[in-house]
Scaffold this motif. Sequence first.
Motif, PDB file in Angstrom:
ATOM      1  N   LYS B  48       0.833  -1.209   0.000  1.00  0.00           N
ATOM      2  CA  LYS B  48       0.000   0.000   0.000  1.00  0.00           C
ATOM      3  C   LYS B  48       0.867   1.259   0.000  1.00  0.00           C
ATOM      4  O   LYS B  48       0.685   2.162  -0.835  1.00  0.00           O
ATOM      5  N   SER B  49       1.812   1.296   0.938  1.00  0.00           N
ATOM      6  CA  SER B  49       2.657   2.489   1.022  1.00  0.00           C
ATOM      7  C   SER B  49       3.509   2.645  -0.225  1.00  0.00           C
ATOM      8  O   SER B  49       3.712   3.758  -0.715  1.00  0.00           O
ATOM      9  N   VAL B  50       4.000   1.530  -0.726  1.00  0.00           N
ATOM     10  CA  VAL B  50       4.847   1.607  -1.921  1.00  0.00           C
ATOM     11  C   VAL B  50       4.033   2.162  -3.091  1.00  0.00           C
ATOM     12  O   VAL B  50       4.532   2.970  -3.876  1.00  0.00           O
ATOM     13  N   ALA B 179      -3.276   9.947   1.997  1.00  0.00           N
ATOM     14  CA  ALA B 179      -3.062   9.851   3.443  1.00  0.00           C
ATOM     15  C   ALA B 179      -2.724   8.411   3.778  1.00  0.00           C
ATOM     16  O   ALA B 179      -3.534   7.513   3.597  1.00  0.00           O
ATOM     17  N   ASP B 180      -1.479   8.192   4.228  1.00  0.00           N
ATOM     18  CA  ASP B 180      -1.031   6.832   4.540  1.00  0.00           C
ATOM     19  C   ASP B 180      -1.226   6.573   6.029  1.00  0.00           C
ATOM     20  O   ASP B 180      -0.439   7.013   6.851  1.00  0.00           O
ATOM     21  N   GLU B 181      -2.274   5.868   6.344  1.00  0.00           N
ATOM     22  CA  GLU B 181      -2.622   5.562   7.729  1.00  0.00           C
ATOM     23  C   GLU B 181      -2.523   6.800   8.618  1.00  0.00           C
ATOM     24  O   GLU B 181      -1.778   6.818   9.588  1.00  0.00           O
ATOM     25  N   PRO B 182      -3.279   7.848   8.302  1.00  0.00           N
ATOM     26  CA  PRO B 182      -3.093   9.128   8.982  1.00  0.00           C
ATOM     27  C   PRO B 182      -3.523   9.108  10.438  1.00  0.00           C
ATOM     28  O   PRO B 182      -3.135   9.994  11.195  1.00  0.00           O
TER      29      PRO B 182
HETATM   30 MG   LIG Z   1       2.590   1.278   4.931  1.00  0.00          MG
END
Ligand SMILES: [Mg+2]
Lengths: 397, 341, 297
Positions: B48-50, B179-182
Amino acid sequence: MGYQQNDFDFLDSSRKTDKEQIREALTYWADTWRRLKKNKMAIAGLIGVILISLFALFGPSFTDYEFAEQHTDFANTPLRVEVYEISTDLYVYLTPAYRMIVVEPDGTFLYRLDQSGFDFANKQFHFDYEGEDVMVDYSYKLLDELADENIDYSITFRGVEYKVPYKVTSNKSYPLGSDNVGRDVLTRIMYGARISLEVALFAALFSLVIGVTYGAIAGMAGSWLDNLMMRIVDIIDSIPLLLYVILIMVIIDNKGLGTIILTLGLFYWVGMARLVRGQVLSLKEQEYVLAARMLGVSQPVIIWRHLIPNAMGPILVALTMMIPTAVFTESFLSFIGLGISAPLASLGTLCNDALDAIQTYPFQLLAPALMIALMMLAFNFLGDGLRSALDPRLRKG
Amino acid sequence: MSNTILDVKNLRTTFYTHMGEVQAVRGISFEVNQGDVLGIVGESGSGKSVTAMSIMGLVDEPGRVSGGSILFMGQELTKLSDAEMNEYRGKEISMIFQDPMTSLNPVYTIGNQLIEVIRRHTDLDKDQAHARAIELLQMVGIPEPEIRIKNYPHQFSGGMRQRAMIAMAISCSPKILIADEPTTALDVTIQAQILDLMVRLKNQLHSSIILITHDLGVVSEVCNKVNVMYGGMLMEKASVFELFDSPQHPYTLGLLKSIPRDVTGERKRLVPIEGTPPDLLKPPSGCPFSPRCPYAMGICVREAAPLYTLSDTHSASCWLHHKGAPVVEGFVQVEEESVHE
Amino acid sequence: MLTILLIATVTFFMMHAIPGGPFSRERPLPDEIIAALNEKYHLNDPILKQYFDYMVGLATFNLGPSFRRTGFEVEELILLGFPISAKIGLMAIIIIILVGIPVGIVSALRQNKPADYFVMFIATLGVTIPSFVVAALFIYIFAGVLQWVDAFGLERPSSYIGPVLALVGYSLAFVSRLTRSSMLEVMRQDYIRTARANGLSRFKVIYKHALKNALIPVVTYLGPMVAAILTGSFVVEKVFTIPGIGKYFVQSVNDRDYTMIIGSTVFFAVLYVIMVLLVDVAYSLIDPRIRLGKKSE
Ligand SMILES: [Mg+2]
Ligand SMILES: Nc1ncnc2c1ncn2[C@@H]1O[C@H](COP(=O)(O)OP(=O)(O)OP(=O)(O)O)[C@@H](O)[C@H]1O
């Protein structure tokens, strides 16, 4: 797209190939060793440490000299010697200090010829060989009209002048030359390395003992005692240590091995104490320690039993890094005249002794100096390698 | 669609590590339209983050986007240089991260960092930027912004820092906010406030949001579309309604089952499904989920399923949708033609 | 202040703990002479009075007469040597900062490239090779073989190269390594990612956001660096025969010139404490989380 016959049959659970490869479960040390092996610098360091230790431990049994054995006749000889054949089966070598030594054809020193005369006006030395005169003319470098010859001196014997050496060879008697009283530099470096290593090793071990004890007590005691003990550590940390090591050495004024080991150990345990205290504190929180405690095992026993395996890695790193520090401090002290002194000699002492003659015989200083540098490099590489091999952050890879 | 802002096609991102190639993202495609709140869910390590970092052009050595395209308003982003990408980052696409405690530079004031971003992307002078910064802090609900602007991050609480991060991210009215796991690092009440703030600002600024989360509860509340990722691949994408109503991938099913049904309404992290995610260093040749899938078939191990289009807004990558597969309750089967790519 | 007092006290009592007193030598002096000497240096006074006198002297920078260099007061010797040592030391510090930090940054930015490997190789040599080895090598090569510079003294500007180089060696290498690793660490931080995600240029990210943070550990090293240069100066001044305070100190150590040893030790310690204080100030300027005196978080 071609489908195969069983493509749309469910797999039974046994046929489900779990493609996860299970990485070989390695023990802590095997894993550390595996990762250390991959680190070229660390392996270079390890090999260096082993070679240096062998050199220091067993080297002396392969040399022909005792480390304090003097041959003043053969003082200050360099690495390479020019051998002149001045008669059949008569070979001589002239030292930088214009001493004439009779040598074997391969350059092994036999005995020194007495100087029988010195003619300052003509810049000549005379030596006595079994009643016959050997004359050395050293005017070549000094007189402009002879500069073209581009030699330092010539030797005249039985009326024949020899300007060109029969051969230039390595110093067979003293592979690394001899010092100002004719001691073998190689032998002295071996012994010096041994002393330096001994001092460093024992100082490191000594500081380890103090550090582990102090840190463990502080960590286990907790509360105000811990606070007080750590305050003391902070204070020790805030002073320039080397200065106080110097001061203690001045006061004790006994330049034996024991003194310097104690003094170094006395000052360099602080880091170890911090490390051990941290480990103890984190161990105290661990569940198995709590569990063992419920079972009635006393806390110090538990901590002690678990501390050693857990803190072993960091302690080993600290120990490896302490050795070069101790080598450095010891050679520093010896160099400013405070460490090991005669009859013993560490590498630092050797450097100090050779300092006066640095211009004329630089190799006597360079040799032990390079040895120190090698020792420090080897131990530092090994320590760095160990540290990264043990670093939990990097452990996964 | 005409109002498509971001069109990701067959994106691949690979890390070329010394141990081998880590294929973190393996050919995923999705679009973001104006006004969307797209949720990306999936277990830890599913990429996901990538994916987010690939869109931002922030994938670092030894990784890089190794295939596919990212079209932002018609502009291909994967071809841009780092300097050219800087014109988009923080201005057209901005991003906020998981940990507000560490995402702000501790040695500069909030104002300094905020003004820097504003001035980077606009022509405002110092005073105007300062005024704008105060206005932004006000917008994200920081009290006494005139005073707070002079504070350092350590003088802010976690929630306030995340608000400051949002202020920074929206300072140039971006088209997309990633928003990455904000809210993962924040406590529950603050979580709700932050999410609420983000959605409100999105509507105010007519932008869209890509929300990466572990929390299907959050997804159900704020998202309109969801991508489900596993092992660097897209397992299922659907509108929120479809996903919760009729999940069409065994992995999604597993995820939904693992939500704790908690009467207090308190959300918990996903309880992972049995087994461990695949090693992306040597990904299984077939469907990444097959080793853990209760419905795994022979073909699943050999070959990953194509994305079957199940409705305009719903598609899933699972062989169960193939008309040759055994019928499983709840899973629809489609004709071969509706296969997507 | 307290630290200085503590240092002075400890030093004083340490010196008085020496068995046999300062005049015991290999060849004992006649008793009358010892008595006279004791009288002259007030060694017969009760220890507390001596301590008190010493402390008063310290406060007024009056460190008493040198035991061995008759006719010289300790503070005279210190004042004589200090400017010379300070000049070399200052040059060393400037070089360390102006060269070490940039080299560390460049090395970090070229991580794992040839330039980085090269710099780190040299730096590793630098931190492991003792200063007297550097000094000896320098003299051997540049004064001996090449004859480019003088081996001793400070007559010509070129004479400074050797001492400064030997003095700089360890700390320069250390600072570049520290800057490099600190920079690498900082570049991994979340706030750097934030700065990049906001479209800031690479230059700004590195030189505004990363650098200031990366310098924090480097600043902490400045205190120990001064100590390293101080002790380094003992060796360097001895090797290059420079009439600085370090050479006097080593000499006084060798001749057991006790007043001189106490005096210089206290002087060094005070210098060190002042440096540590300055570092604290610099620290609080760089890191807003630290305010003088109290650390938050
Ligand atoms: Mg991540
Ligand atoms: N710098 C890197 N080098 C090598 N592999 C990486 C790197 N960054 C990420 N990966 C790999 O990419 C994969 C996907 O990571 P990613 O961070 O996108 O997961 P995620 O879905 O965001 O997980 P989480 O929910 O924990 O944030 C992981 O397997 C990870 O190991």
